[in-house]
Design a protein around this motif. Structure first.
Motif, PDB file in Angstrom:
ATOM      1  N   THR A 153      56.097  36.443  18.884  1.00  7.59           N
ATOM      2  CA  THR A 153      55.023  35.515  18.580  1.00  7.59           C
ATOM      3  C   THR A 153      55.596  34.213  18.035  1.00  7.59           C
ATOM      4  OG1 THR A 153      53.606  37.384  17.990  1.00  7.59           O
ATOM      5  CG2 THR A 153      52.886  35.204  17.276  1.00  7.59           C
ATOM      6  N   TRP A 154      55.295  33.118  18.732  1.00 10.05           N
ATOM      7  CA  TRP A 154      55.684  31.813  18.221  1.00 10.05           C
ATOM      8  C   TRP A 154      54.556  31.306  17.334  1.00 10.05           C
ATOM      9  CZ3 TRP A 154      60.253  30.174  17.777  1.00 10.05           C
ATOM     10  CH2 TRP A 154      61.210  30.333  18.758  1.00 10.05           C
ATOM     11  N   THR A 155      54.866  30.979  16.106  1.00  8.43           N
ATOM     12  CA  THR A 155      53.900  30.351  15.204  1.00  8.43           C
ATOM     13  C   THR A 155      54.399  28.940  14.903  1.00  8.43           C
ATOM     14  OG1 THR A 155      55.039  31.094  13.205  1.00  8.43           O
ATOM     15  CG2 THR A 155      53.344  32.580  14.124  1.00  8.43           C
TER      16      THR A 155
ATOM     17  N   ALA B 153      51.987  20.704  16.056  1.00  2.76           N
ATOM     18  CA  ALA B 153      50.856  21.062  16.926  1.00  2.76           C
ATOM     19  C   ALA B 153      50.449  19.877  17.796  1.00  2.76           C
ATOM     20  CB  ALA B 153      49.673  21.534  16.078  1.00  2.76           C
ATOM     21  N   GLN B 154      50.396  18.677  17.210  1.00  2.57           N
ATOM     22  CA  GLN B 154      50.036  17.486  17.985  1.00  2.57           C
ATOM     23  C   GLN B 154      51.080  17.193  19.053  1.00  2.57           C
ATOM     24  OE1 GLN B 154      49.476  14.334  15.153  1.00  2.57           O
ATOM     25  NE2 GLN B 154      47.766  15.373  14.152  1.00  2.57           N
ATOM     26  N   MET B 155      52.363  17.330  18.707  1.00  2.00           N
ATOM     27  CA  MET B 155      53.432  17.081  19.664  1.00  2.00           C
ATOM     28  C   MET B 155      53.342  18.057  20.833  1.00  2.00           C
ATOM     29  SD  MET B 155      57.564  17.412  19.108  1.00  2.00           S
ATOM     30  CE  MET B 155      57.406  19.148  18.683  1.00  2.00           C
ATOM     31  N   LEU B 156      53.098  19.328  20.523  1.00  2.00           N
ATOM     32  CA  LEU B 156      52.992  20.331  21.582  1.00  2.00           C
ATOM     33  C   LEU B 156      51.806  20.038  22.494  1.00  2.00           C
ATOM     34  CD1 LEU B 156      53.843  23.555  19.539  1.00  2.00           C
ATOM     35  CD2 LEU B 156      55.281  22.427  21.248  1.00  2.00           C
ATOM     36  N   ARG B 157      50.662  19.653  21.899  1.00  2.00           N
ATOM     37  CA  ARG B 157      49.479  19.322  22.714  1.00  2.00           C
ATOM     38  C   ARG B 157      49.749  18.117  23.610  1.00  2.00           C
ATOM     39  NH1 ARG B 157      46.546  20.594  18.155  1.00  2.00           N
ATOM     40  NH2 ARG B 157      46.400  18.424  17.538  1.00  2.00           N
TER      41      ARG B 157
ATOM     42  N   GLY C  37      51.389  19.072  26.729  1.00  2.00           N
ATOM     43  CA  GLY C  37      50.692  20.019  27.594  1.00  2.00           C
ATOM     44  C   GLY C  37      50.709  21.468  27.145  1.00  2.00           C
ATOM     45  N   TRP C  38      51.187  21.745  25.955  1.00  2.00           N
ATOM     46  CA  TRP C  38      51.187  23.110  25.444  1.00  2.00           C
ATOM     47  C   TRP C  38      49.842  23.393  24.789  1.00  2.00           C
ATOM     48  CZ3 TRP C  38      55.533  26.585  24.797  1.00  2.00           C
ATOM     49  CH2 TRP C  38      56.682  26.141  25.417  1.00  2.00           C
ATOM     50  N   SER C  39      49.414  24.624  24.840  1.00  2.00           N
ATOM     51  CA  SER C  39      48.188  25.019  24.156  1.00  2.00           C
ATOM     52  C   SER C  39      48.477  26.291  23.373  1.00  2.00           C
ATOM     53  CB  SER C  39      47.055  25.262  25.156  1.00  2.00           C
ATOM     54  OG  SER C  39      47.361  26.367  25.974  1.00  2.00           O
ATOM     55  N   HIS C  40      47.692  26.512  22.330  1.00  2.00           N
ATOM     56  CA  HIS C  40      47.905  27.734  21.552  1.00  2.00           C
ATOM     57  C   HIS C  40      47.297  28.915  22.285  1.00  2.00           C
ATOM     58  CE1 HIS C  40      43.804  26.780  20.320  1.00  2.00           C
ATOM     59  NE2 HIS C  40      43.685  28.036  19.967  1.00  2.00           N
TER      60      HIS C  40
END
Length: 139
Positions: A78-80, A102-106, A109-112
């Motif tokens: 699990t990546w947190t 979280a903003q950088m990942l979004r 194109g990454w989503s949780h």
């Protein structure tokens, strides 16, 4: 640019703020820029600061994330955000907040993803009966 259209149409700051869902103070600043420089005064000038991770470093981060948490010493898969923060600190010697991560990942194109947790000994008939008792209109 919608603000420029609303200003030109004679809308006041409060109406522009309501329409664009921003603060009245933002609408006031926009109006001042619009009056001084026209619609070009409202164009974005880009990000205020440079990103913590360049595109090249983000590509390396993606490779590290693809290896999985186990490859970095965590016991499960699990990546947190806290783990990604630790990974960024270890790998790139940079600090970021979890919300910044979280903003950088979004932005890239990454989503949780929320894992589906199911009981090992789940009885589907009992669950279906409970759902029907609680929400009779659900089929």
């Amino acid at each position: 640019m919608r603000a420029a259209e609303l200003f030109a149409a004679g809308q006041d700051n409060a109406a522009v703020a309501r329409e664009l869902r921003v603060s009245v103070r933002s609408a006031q600043r926009w109006r001042r820029s619009w009056q001084e420089r026209g619609a070009d005064g409202l164009r974005s000038r880009g990000a205020v600061s440079r990103p913590k991770l360049s595109h090249a470093l983000f590509a390396v981060l993606e490779e590290e994330l693809a290896r999985g948490p186990g490859a970095h010493g965590w016991p499960d898969q699990t990546w947190t955000l806290a783990r990604i923060k630790t990974l960024i600190g270890r790998r790139f010697h940079k600090t970021m907040t979890r919300s910044g991560i979280a903003q950088m990942l979004r932005r890239h194109g990454w989503s949780h993803q929320v894992p589906a947790c199911r009981a090992l000994r789940r009885n589907e008939d009992v669950v279906a009966g409970w759902v029907k008792d609680v929400w009779p209109h659900v089929e």
